[in-house]
Design an enzyme around this catalytic site. Structure first.
Site, mmCIF file in Angstrom:
data_model
loop_
_atom_site.group_PDB
_atom_site.id
_atom_site.type_symbol
_atom_site.label_atom_id
_atom_site.label_comp_id
_atom_site.label_asym_id
_atom_site.label_seq_id
_atom_site.Cartn_x
_atom_site.Cartn_y
_atom_site.Cartn_z
ATOM 1 N N GLY A 45 0.812 -1.210 0.000
ATOM 2 C CA GLY A 45 0.000 0.000 0.000
ATOM 3 C C GLY A 45 0.844 1.258 0.000
ATOM 4 N N CYS A 46 1.890 1.258 0.798
ATOM 5 C CA CYS A 46 2.746 2.448 0.904
ATOM 6 C C CYS A 46 3.513 2.685 -0.391
ATOM 7 C CB CYS A 46 3.687 2.315 2.099
ATOM 8 S SG CYS A 46 2.770 2.253 3.657
ATOM 9 N N THR A 47 3.882 1.613 -1.071
ATOM 10 C CA THR A 47 4.553 1.741 -2.364
ATOM 11 C C THR A 47 3.584 2.308 -3.394
ATOM 12 O OG1 THR A 47 6.085 -0.046 -1.844
ATOM 13 C CG2 THR A 47 5.784 0.483 -4.178
ATOM 14 N N ALA A 50 3.196 6.051 -2.573
ATOM 15 C CA ALA A 50 4.412 6.810 -2.888
ATOM 16 C C ALA A 50 4.592 6.958 -4.396
ATOM 17 C CB ALA A 50 5.631 6.127 -2.271
#
Length: 158
Positions: A45-47, A50
């Site tokens: 999710g964070c990738t 970002a």
């Protein structure tokens, strides 16, 4: 845990970036800052989030917004993440979680039906004078950048 509201002065902070340099909120005086908080570098999710900011960073910059990501990851991990994903904006480390707590982005949350303490995926828009314009909590990684851009009146490429 108190959450920030539009119109409040953003709490000051100084954090370490992926290269080990100190970066402060005051460094962005005179510019509008999109500050997004994510739980952990190099997770799916964070990738996604970002890379979505990466792919649209030039549009935000053209509209006068600086983009910065903050997580509790160590600077070395942030450096690997930034390099791996070719992120053009600073990633800041808040290992102590003091800034995250001050912004209401760390605290009790639901994770798979259980209450846990953790980072609450959030985004803040802070104006040139350090006043919160937007405070969004529990945002979704996918589609959040488009939603934020729409709220700010920014047209993203199709």
């Amino acid at each position: 845990m108190s959450r920030l509201e539009p119109g409040q002065t953003a709490p000051a902070w100084t954090l370490t970036d992926a290269e080990g340099h100190e970066v402060s909120l005051s460094d962005f005086a005179g510019r509008t800052l999109v500050l997004y908080v994510y739980p952990a570098a190099m997770t799916p999710g964070c990738t996604t989030q970002a890379c979505d900011f990466r792919d649209n960073e030039a549009v935000f910059a053209r509209e006068g917004y600086a983009v910065v990501g903050v997580s509790p990851d160590a600077p070395a991990k942030l450096a690997r993440f930034a390099e791996k994903e070719s992120l053009p904006f600073p990633l800041l480390s808040d290992e102590s979680k003091e800034m995250l707590t001050a912004y209401g982005a760390y605290g009790e949350k639901m994770n798979y039906g259980k209450k846990v303490m953790g980072v609450i995926r959030s985004t803040f828009v802070i104006d040139e004078q350090g006043v919160v314009e937007v405070a969004k909590y529990n945002v979704r990684a996918k589609g959040h950048v488009a939603s934020l851009a729409k709220q700010l009146g920014i047209d993203l490429p199709a």
